[in-house]
Design a protein around this motif. Sequence first.
Motif, PDB file in Angstrom:
ATOM      1  N   THR A   1     -62.025 159.417  73.512  1.00 29.32           N
ATOM      2  CA  THR A   1     -62.972 160.127  74.377  1.00 29.32           C
ATOM      3  C   THR A   1     -62.251 160.636  75.627  1.00 29.32           C
ATOM      4  O   THR A   1     -61.137 160.200  75.947  1.00 29.32           O
ATOM      5  CB  THR A   1     -64.117 159.208  74.798  1.00 29.32           C
ATOM      6  N   LYS A   2     -62.897 161.538  76.344  1.00 25.49           N
ATOM      7  CA  LYS A   2     -62.325 162.048  77.599  1.00 25.49           C
ATOM      8  C   LYS A   2     -62.097 160.925  78.597  1.00 25.49           C
ATOM      9  O   LYS A   2     -61.085 160.904  79.303  1.00 25.49           O
ATOM     10  CB  LYS A   2     -63.255 163.115  78.198  1.00 25.49           C
ATOM     11  N   ASP A   3     -63.029 159.990  78.655  1.00 22.80           N
ATOM     12  CA  ASP A   3     -62.894 158.867  79.575  1.00 22.80           C
ATOM     13  C   ASP A   3     -61.696 158.001  79.201  1.00 22.80           C
ATOM     14  O   ASP A   3     -60.940 157.555  80.079  1.00 22.80           O
ATOM     15  CB  ASP A   3     -64.183 158.033  79.561  1.00 22.80           C
ATOM     16  N   GLU A   4     -61.498 157.771  77.912  1.00 16.97           N
ATOM     17  CA  GLU A   4     -60.353 156.971  77.465  1.00 16.97           C
ATOM     18  C   GLU A   4     -59.036 157.671  77.778  1.00 16.97           C
ATOM     19  O   GLU A   4     -58.054 157.025  78.176  1.00 16.97           O
ATOM     20  CB  GLU A   4     -60.473 156.696  75.962  1.00 16.97           C
ATOM     21  N   VAL A   5     -59.010 158.979  77.616  1.00 17.24           N
ATOM     22  CA  VAL A   5     -57.809 159.740  77.939  1.00 17.24           C
ATOM     23  C   VAL A   5     -57.472 159.617  79.421  1.00 17.24           C
ATOM     24  O   VAL A   5     -56.313 159.383  79.796  1.00 17.24           O
ATOM     25  CB  VAL A   5     -57.981 161.226  77.545  1.00 17.24           C
ATOM     26  N   GLU A   6     -58.470 159.766  80.272  1.00 16.41           N
ATOM     27  CA  GLU A   6     -58.238 159.672  81.711  1.00 16.41           C
ATOM     28  C   GLU A   6     -57.755 158.285  82.114  1.00 16.41           C
ATOM     29  O   GLU A   6     -56.886 158.134  82.988  1.00 16.41           O
ATOM     30  CB  GLU A   6     -59.499 160.050  82.482  1.00 16.41           C
ATOM     31  N   LYS A   7     -58.305 157.259  81.493  1.00 20.81           N
ATOM     32  CA  LYS A   7     -57.863 155.890  81.792  1.00 20.81           C
ATOM     33  C   LYS A   7     -56.409 155.685  81.392  1.00 20.81           C
ATOM     34  O   LYS A   7     -55.633 155.025  82.103  1.00 20.81           O
ATOM     35  CB  LYS A   7     -58.760 154.881  81.078  1.00 20.81           C
ATOM     36  N   LEU A   8     -56.012 156.281  80.268  1.00 21.31           N
ATOM     37  CA  LEU A   8     -54.624 156.168  79.831  1.00 21.31           C
ATOM     38  C   LEU A   8     -53.685 156.959  80.740  1.00 21.31           C
ATOM     39  O   LEU A   8     -52.560 156.521  81.006  1.00 21.31           O
ATOM     40  CB  LEU A   8     -54.493 156.645  78.384  1.00 21.31           C
ATOM     41  N   ARG A   9     -54.141 158.113  81.228  1.00 25.52           N
ATOM     42  CA  ARG A   9     -53.313 158.877  82.170  1.00 25.52           C
ATOM     43  C   ARG A   9     -53.097 158.069  83.449  1.00 25.52           C
ATOM     44  O   ARG A   9     -51.971 157.970  83.958  1.00 25.52           O
ATOM     45  CB  ARG A   9     -53.952 160.236  82.492  1.00 25.52           C
ATOM     46  N   LYS A  10     -54.162 157.483  83.959  1.00 22.00           N
ATOM     47  CA  LYS A  10     -54.036 156.676  85.179  1.00 22.00           C
ATOM     48  C   LYS A  10     -53.142 155.470  84.957  1.00 22.00           C
ATOM     49  O   LYS A  10     -52.315 155.124  85.800  1.00 22.00           O
ATOM     50  CB  LYS A  10     -55.432 156.233  85.647  1.00 22.00           C
ATOM     51  N   ALA A  11     -53.299 154.824  83.798  1.00 21.75           N
ATOM     52  CA  ALA A  11     -52.470 153.659  83.490  1.00 21.75           C
ATOM     53  C   ALA A  11     -51.000 154.052  83.359  1.00 21.75           C
ATOM     54  O   ALA A  11     -50.102 153.295  83.759  1.00 21.75           O
ATOM     55  CB  ALA A  11     -52.955 153.004  82.197  1.00 21.75           C
ATOM     56  N   SER A  12     -50.738 155.255  82.814  1.00 24.41           N
ATOM     57  CA  SER A  12     -49.365 155.731  82.650  1.00 24.41           C
ATOM     58  C   SER A  12     -48.698 155.951  84.000  1.00 24.41           C
ATOM     59  O   SER A  12     -47.563 155.511  84.234  1.00 24.41           O
ATOM     60  CB  SER A  12     -49.364 157.036  81.840  1.00 24.41           C
ATOM     61  N   TYR A  13     -49.388 156.633  84.898  1.00 26.92           N
ATOM     62  CA  TYR A  13     -48.819 156.877  86.226  1.00 26.92           C
ATOM     63  C   TYR A  13     -48.629 155.577  86.997  1.00 26.92           C
ATOM     64  O   TYR A  13     -47.622 155.383  87.696  1.00 26.92           O
ATOM     65  CB  TYR A  13     -49.706 157.836  87.012  1.00 26.92           C
ATOM     66  N   LYS A  14     -49.578 154.668  86.863  1.00 27.68           N
ATOM     67  CA  LYS A  14     -49.473 153.383  87.555  1.00 27.68           C
ATOM     68  C   LYS A  14     -48.277 152.592  87.042  1.00 27.68           C
ATOM     69  O   LYS A  14     -47.518 152.000  87.821  1.00 27.68           O
ATOM     70  CB  LYS A  14     -50.755 152.572  87.348  1.00 27.68           C
ATOM     71  N   LEU A  15     -48.071 152.603  85.725  1.00 29.97           N
ATOM     72  CA  LEU A  15     -46.962 151.875  85.133  1.00 29.97           C
ATOM     73  C   LEU A  15     -45.620 152.426  85.591  1.00 29.97           C
ATOM     74  O   LEU A  15     -44.726 151.667  85.998  1.00 29.97           O
ATOM     75  CB  LEU A  15     -47.063 151.939  83.606  1.00 29.97           C
ATOM     76  N   ILE A  16     -45.463 153.752  85.542  1.00 34.77           N
ATOM     77  CA  ILE A  16     -44.193 154.352  85.961  1.00 34.77           C
ATOM     78  C   ILE A  16     -43.972 154.167  87.466  1.00 34.77           C
ATOM     79  O   ILE A  16     -42.837 153.953  87.908  1.00 34.77           O
ATOM     80  CB  ILE A  16     -44.147 155.848  85.572  1.00 34.77           C
ATOM     81  N   GLU A  17     -45.043 154.216  88.252  1.00 35.54           N
ATOM     82  CA  GLU A  17     -44.912 153.977  89.694  1.00 35.54           C
ATOM     83  C   GLU A  17     -44.385 152.568  89.957  1.00 35.54           C
ATOM     84  O   GLU A  17     -43.496 152.373  90.798  1.00 35.54           O
ATOM     85  CB  GLU A  17     -46.275 154.162  90.374  1.00 35.54           C
ATOM     86  N   GLU A  18     -44.910 151.607  89.217  1.00 34.10           N
ATOM     87  CA  GLU A  18     -44.431 150.234  89.363  1.00 34.10           C
ATOM     88  C   GLU A  18     -42.995 150.102  88.867  1.00 34.10           C
ATOM     89  O   GLU A  18     -42.174 149.400  89.476  1.00 34.10           O
ATOM     90  CB  GLU A  18     -45.344 149.277  88.588  1.00 34.10           C
TER      91      GLU A  18
END
Length: 275
Positions: free
Chosen positions: A22-39
């Motif tokens: 879903t669109k919501d799941e995609v957005e959550k994965l995008r946020k998780a991706s940026y958070k992971l690389i930031e860390e």
Amino acid sequence: MQEIDKTKFDIEGFTLIKNVLTKDEVEKLRKASYKLIEEDEKNGNYIIHRFAKNHIGCLTAIPEFRKLIIDDRVLKIATKLLGEKPTFFGDCVMEIGIGNRGFHKDTANRNDQTHPDWTEDYPVIRIAFYLEDHANHSGGLKVRVGSQNTVKTNQGKAIILPTQAGDAAAFCLRTSHAGNAVRLKIAPNISLHNSLEKRIPNFLKVPEEKERISIFLTYGLKSGALDRFMEYMYNHSVYQKRIHNTNYSTAIKEEISSKVNFIDITESYKAYNNK
């Protein structure tokens, strides 16, 4: 989610399944991706691989990615294409940015048509999620139709898959594929040779919708092909870094094993090196 055509997959070497997430799941994965690389950037726990930022280690430690790896919809795709309950062995990658642009294959052996990787069945597949639109924008995946039957990477009609955020693109590891496809404004569906893509001026290109984030999940069946691919991982410098930085907790092992056949890559790597 649409029905999965295994017969067509076996003939063409790939398939596109629309609206898996879903669109919501995609957005959550995008946020998780940026958070992971930031860390990762803070602690130096990432690499630049083919110009894209890659997390080092198995994504199973991050809840959002682990949920995707054992998601019933994803496993339905893997089970249908493989023919039985899939095996997950820790090969899962998330990358942000530009990846490999030239056609290539992901098998352990890529040049010898007489090698078992090419003369035997090859039940190892990759399921890719692109978290942005590539149906109408550049940056997506190109594949060659029927190319899973030859070591040559210049055979088979080249097409740009019209993936949209939430779609899954699945392909055999023997299938020739290339990332970061360039779409021309005047002919957006024409697949260009990668040497031409590099020389196309920006004003002629359809731009990317947003920064490319891709997730690649690999599943297989226990077989000679899977054994050889895992041995390839043991001896590949990038995979070695990921294996060394992977640590499965007991709870994570149990959670994954409840949904798929699970091989702990860290344990199998130790066993391989202790022979």
